[in-house]
Structure formats: structure tokens, C-alpha cells
Design a protein around this motif. Structure first.
Motif, PDB file in Angstrom:
ATOM      1  N   GLU A 103       0.853  -1.092   0.161  1.00  0.00           N
ATOM      2  CA  GLU A 103      -0.096  -0.058   0.121  1.00  0.00           C
ATOM      3  C   GLU A 103       0.965   1.150   0.221  1.00  0.00           C
ATOM      4  OE1 GLU A 103      -3.361  -0.007   2.621  1.00  0.00           O
ATOM      5  OE2 GLU A 103      -3.624   2.009   2.746  1.00  0.00           O
ATOM      6  N   GLN A 104       1.966   1.218   0.872  1.00  0.00           N
ATOM      7  CA  GLN A 104       2.715   2.439   1.015  1.00  0.00           C
ATOM      8  C   GLN A 104       3.556   2.683  -0.558  1.00  0.00           C
ATOM      9  OE1 GLN A 104       5.750   2.746   4.427  1.00  0.00           O
ATOM     10  NE2 GLN A 104       6.950   2.731   2.799  1.00  0.00           N
ATOM     11  N   ARG A 152       0.928   4.113  -2.758  1.00  0.00           N
ATOM     12  CA  ARG A 152       0.523   5.554  -2.458  1.00  0.00           C
ATOM     13  C   ARG A 152       1.829   6.336  -3.083  1.00  0.00           C
ATOM     14  NH1 ARG A 152      -4.055   5.890   0.092  1.00  0.00           N
ATOM     15  NH2 ARG A 152      -4.616   4.286   1.194  1.00  0.00           N
ATOM     16  N   TYR A 200      -0.187  -7.795  -5.347  1.00  0.00           N
ATOM     17  CA  TYR A 200       0.175  -6.471  -5.583  1.00  0.00           C
ATOM     18  C   TYR A 200      -0.804  -5.758  -6.546  1.00  0.00           C
ATOM     19  CZ  TYR A 200       3.052  -2.298  -6.397  1.00  0.00           C
ATOM     20  OH  TYR A 200       3.634  -0.901  -6.464  1.00  0.00           O
ATOM     21  N   VAL A 251      -3.915  -5.045  -4.324  1.00  0.00           N
ATOM     22  CA  VAL A 251      -4.076  -3.959  -3.312  1.00  0.00           C
ATOM     23  C   VAL A 251      -3.938  -2.740  -4.314  1.00  0.00           C
ATOM     24  CG1 VAL A 251      -2.579  -2.532  -1.747  1.00  0.00           C
ATOM     25  CG2 VAL A 251      -2.456  -4.936  -1.749  1.00  0.00           C
ATOM     26  N   ARG A 283      -7.720  -2.306  -4.908  1.00  0.00           N
ATOM     27  CA  ARG A 283      -8.453  -1.572  -3.638  1.00  0.00           C
ATOM     28  C   ARG A 283      -8.392  -0.452  -3.541  1.00  0.00           C
ATOM     29  NH1 ARG A 283      -6.513  -1.102   1.423  1.00  0.00           N
ATOM     30  NH2 ARG A 283      -4.843  -2.613   1.037  1.00  0.00           N
ATOM     31  N   LEU A 284      -7.089   0.166  -3.761  1.00  0.00           N
ATOM     32  CA  LEU A 284      -6.877   1.579  -3.746  1.00  0.00           C
ATOM     33  C   LEU A 284      -7.248   2.241  -5.056  1.00  0.00           C
ATOM     34  CD1 LEU A 284      -2.987   1.585  -2.376  1.00  0.00           C
ATOM     35  CD2 LEU A 284      -5.227   1.943  -0.842  1.00  0.00           C
TER      36      LEU A 284
END
Ligand SMILES: Cc1ncc(COP(=O)(O)O)c(C=O)c1O
Length: 377
Positions: free
Chosen positions: A93-94, A97, A113, A116, A119-120
Motif C-alpha cells: 500500500e505504501q 501511495r 500487488y 492492493v 483496492r486503492l
């Protein structure tokens, strides 16, 4: 040196970093330089080196860890950052972002990967790393096409690049580099045939660039050369125009005149054959000066002369045999770098210890203050 509370420091010349990047950018021709600043910029300071390299024409950055990329983003560095191997799921996630370029190669990691990213609600940039012979990480060449197709089928991922890493580019007489290049070229040709070639296709590190092995690369992931250190003894000649950026310096913190027969440091393993002036320097193995450097001919520059390290290097301090020379507390000493007409390079120390310059500069401890200067050539 009034701003640091310690009589030992590593001076980092950002002018040298910029001059080296400039030389390397010109050498790379149409390929971009992505400066490798992992391991705190090979001990030189990741943020400072990244800024200097980008200002001198680097097109991107490479790091080893998600947190190294995060540190650069927190410093408001917006350039592309490639993390050169897969990271644990907890970091995904980091990474997304931070809008890093992820290196991926395992089928399950790609799926995790991408989940995630989905999802974001973002699209993650990916470079696929191919193992053409180094056998550290990467998808085997035979499976690379399947991974390309897997990534291309996932909406939350964008295949932005494909690359490999050479195992022997620093050894010009080794034939494995040509073999790795051939395997990679065949894969890229197949991607071309299938119209699947991503934007970036890259192979080269510092040694490959210095040896002009960059005809088919469009990014050079250049590390050690930007710090002004040759990748190996065998590439010392082609690295001649680079300027070392780091010097490790100290001030004499204590002086003794010892009689012949006296021993020095733990174990008293070294006995003086004649009386001598002995300087103590406040740097030790906790700062990255290897404990056994004394036993392999390690030297320090004091008063422009080479003086041997005498006795084992202790955790925080080491002793130097200055012979008859008059020395006093506060005198300047150089462990890596130049003083007068003498120079001790990271590679000289590495050769004594049968290692490489990379390990010497990466090993300079976190508690050694970095002092940044910007010298002209
Ligand atoms: C994948 C990858 N690319 C590039 C580099 C930079 O290598 P060098 O410092 O030899 O230029 C490294 C460093 O180890 C690496 O692991």
C-alpha cells in the motif's frame, strides 16, 4: 567542523556527484541514467545524492527497499523511483501511495500487488525483472513471456519496463555478460514480434556503462560510478574520469609517546619495535572501520604521510603509528581521501580486505556525521 559534536566525519562532495553524473549522462547517450541511491546512497546520504544526481541530469532513482523509496518521497522528491526487487506484502500500500515503480517477478506477488492497487483504485507501474543468469532474483527467461501476459491482463497494473541485471559486468574477461545479454535480447525480440515491448528495456549497471555495453539499454541503473568509485580493479582504467565523492576524516584525540616493546590496543598483539608517537583517532569498527584493518596493512594520512594503524581497531577508536613525527591533539587525519600528495581510496582499503569499494562506503556507520560540501573540479 564546528557544527558537529564529534571529531570524526564523512565529507561528501555533492559537486563530485554532479560532475560524475554529468560524465555518465553524456556517456549513456540516448539512455537515461537512474541513480542508484539504495543503502543511504551507498553511505553518502540518499536524499542529498538523489537531489544532486537529478539536478545533474539523472532521469530517475533506484532503491532496494520500500522504506528507502518512502524516505525520498517524504523529502518531496518526485522523480521515478524503481525498487529493484519484490517487497513484502505489508509494504504494497505504501509503495502504491508513493507511486513507485515496483519490480515484480513471481506470479503470486503480481496477483497480490495488483489486488492492493485495485483496492486503492490506482494503477501500479511495474518493471518485470528477468533472471538471465545471475540467479539472485527475477523470473527465469523461459517463464518471462507468461509473466508479461499476466501483468498485461491486469487492469490495475501497467507494465512499464522489463530488465535484467548482470553478474559479471565488472569482470571484462568473463563471458557471462555476453551470454546474459543474448538471452535478454532474444526475449526482447520475442516481445517485439508480439508487439508487447514495454516503454523501458534495461540491463546496465555502472560497469556495463563504463564498458560501453549499453547499446540496447534505455535506462542505466548506475550506482557506484556516481560516487566516483570504480566497480572493480578491472574497470579502474575506464572509471578514470570519475571523482570520489566521500572522504572519511577525523582529528587526533589523544597522543602518546611509547617506548620500544610496548603493545597497543586489545590483546597487545602489536609490539613497537622502536619508540614512536602514537595518535588515537575517535573512529572504530562501530563506525565501519573494520577491526582487522590493522593486520592487512591499513594506513591513515596524518601530516600528508601514510601512517600504519597499529593494534586492533576498537569499537570507537583506533591507534596510528606516526613514528618520529610531531603530532598533537586536533591534528587532521584522513582514512579515505586525500591529504597532501597522498590518497587512500575506498578501493585500496577494499583490496587489502579482499572485498569491494561498495562494502567500504556502505559500511560507514550511521553515527558518523555526513558533512556536505560542493567543491568545484
Ligand atoms: C538491480 C541493480 N541494478 C543496478 C545496481 C547498481 O549497480 P552499480 O552500483 O554496480 O552501478 C544494483 C546494485 O547492486 C542493482 O542491484
Amino acid at each position: 567542523m564546528n557544527s558537529i559534536n564529534r571529531w570524526a566525519w564523512a565529507e561528501v562532495d555533492l559537486g563530485a556527484i554532479k560532475a560524475n553524473v554529468d560524465v555518465l549522462v553524456k556517456k549513456a547517450g540516448r539512455a537515461q541514467i537512474w541513480a542508484t541511491v539504495k543503502a543511504n546512497g551507498y553511505g553518502h546520504g540518499a536524499v542529498e545524492v538523489a537531489r544532486a544526481a537529478l539536478s545533474a541530469g539523472a532521469g530517475g532513482l533506484c532503491v532496494a527497499l520500500a522504506d528507502e523509496a518512502h524516505q525520498l518521497r517524504q523529502a518531496k522528491i518526485l522523480a521515478p523511483i524503481l525498487i529493484v526487487s519484490e517487497q513484502p506484502e505489508i509494504a504494497f500500500e505504501q509503495m502504491l501511495r508513493d507511486e513507485v515503480v515496483a519490480t515484480l517477478y513471481n506470479e503470486t506477488t503480481i496477483n497480490k500487488y495488483s489486488a492492493v492497487a485495485e483496492r486503492l483504485g490506482v494503477v501500479g507501474k511495474v518493471h518485470l525483472k528477468v533472471d538471465t543468469g545471475m540467479h539472485r532474483v527475477g523470473v527465469p527467461v523461459a517463464d518471462a513471456m507468461a509473466r508479461v501476459e499476466q501483468i498485461n491482463a491486469i487492469d490495475s497494473l501497467q507494465l512499464d519496463g522489463i530488465y535484467t541485471h548482470f553478474a559479471t559486468a565488472d569482470l571484462p574477461s568473463h563471458d557471462a555478460t555476453a551470454m546474459q545479454q543474448r538471452r535478454f535480447d532474444e526475449l526482447v525480440a520475442e516481445l517485439d514480434r508480439k508487439k508487447l515491448r514495454p516503454k523501458h528495456v534495461h540491463t546496465s549497471n555502472s560497469a556495463a556503462l563504463l564498458r560501453n555495453l549499453t547499446a540496447t539499454t534505455d535506462i542505466v541503473r548506475v550506482g557506484i560510478a556516481i560516487y566516483g568509485i570504480a566497480p572493480s580493479n578491472e574497470t579502474e582504467d575506464v572509471a578514470g574520469r570519475l571523482r570520489p565523492a566521500m572522504s572519511l576524516q577525523a582529528r587526533v584525540s589523544h597522543v602518546q609517546h611509547l617506548a620500544a616493546g610496548e603493545g597497543v590496543s586489545y590483546g597487545l598483539r602489536k609490539k613497537l619495535e622502536r619508540s614512536a608517537n602514537i595518535a588515537t583517532l575517535p573512529l572504530g569498527y562501530a563506525d565501519g572501520v573494520p577491526r582487522r584493518l590493522w593486520s592487512v596493512g591499513g594506513e591513515v594520512l596524518i601530516g600528508g604521510k601514510r601512517c600504519p594503524i597499529i593494534g586492533v581497531v576498537t569499537m570507537d577508536q583506533l591507534m596510528v603509528d606516526c613514528g618520529d613525527a610531531e603530532i598533537k591533539i586536533g591534528d587532521h587525519a584522513v582514512l579515505i581521501g586525500s591529504q597532501g600528495n597522498e590518497t587512500i581510496s575506498a578501493n585500496e582499503i577494499a583490496n587489502r580486505l579482499e572485498t569491494i569499494g561498495y562494502e567500504i562506503v556502505c559500511g560507514i556507520g550511521a553515527r558518523v556525521p555526513r558533512v556536505y560540501v560542493e567543491n568545484k573540479a
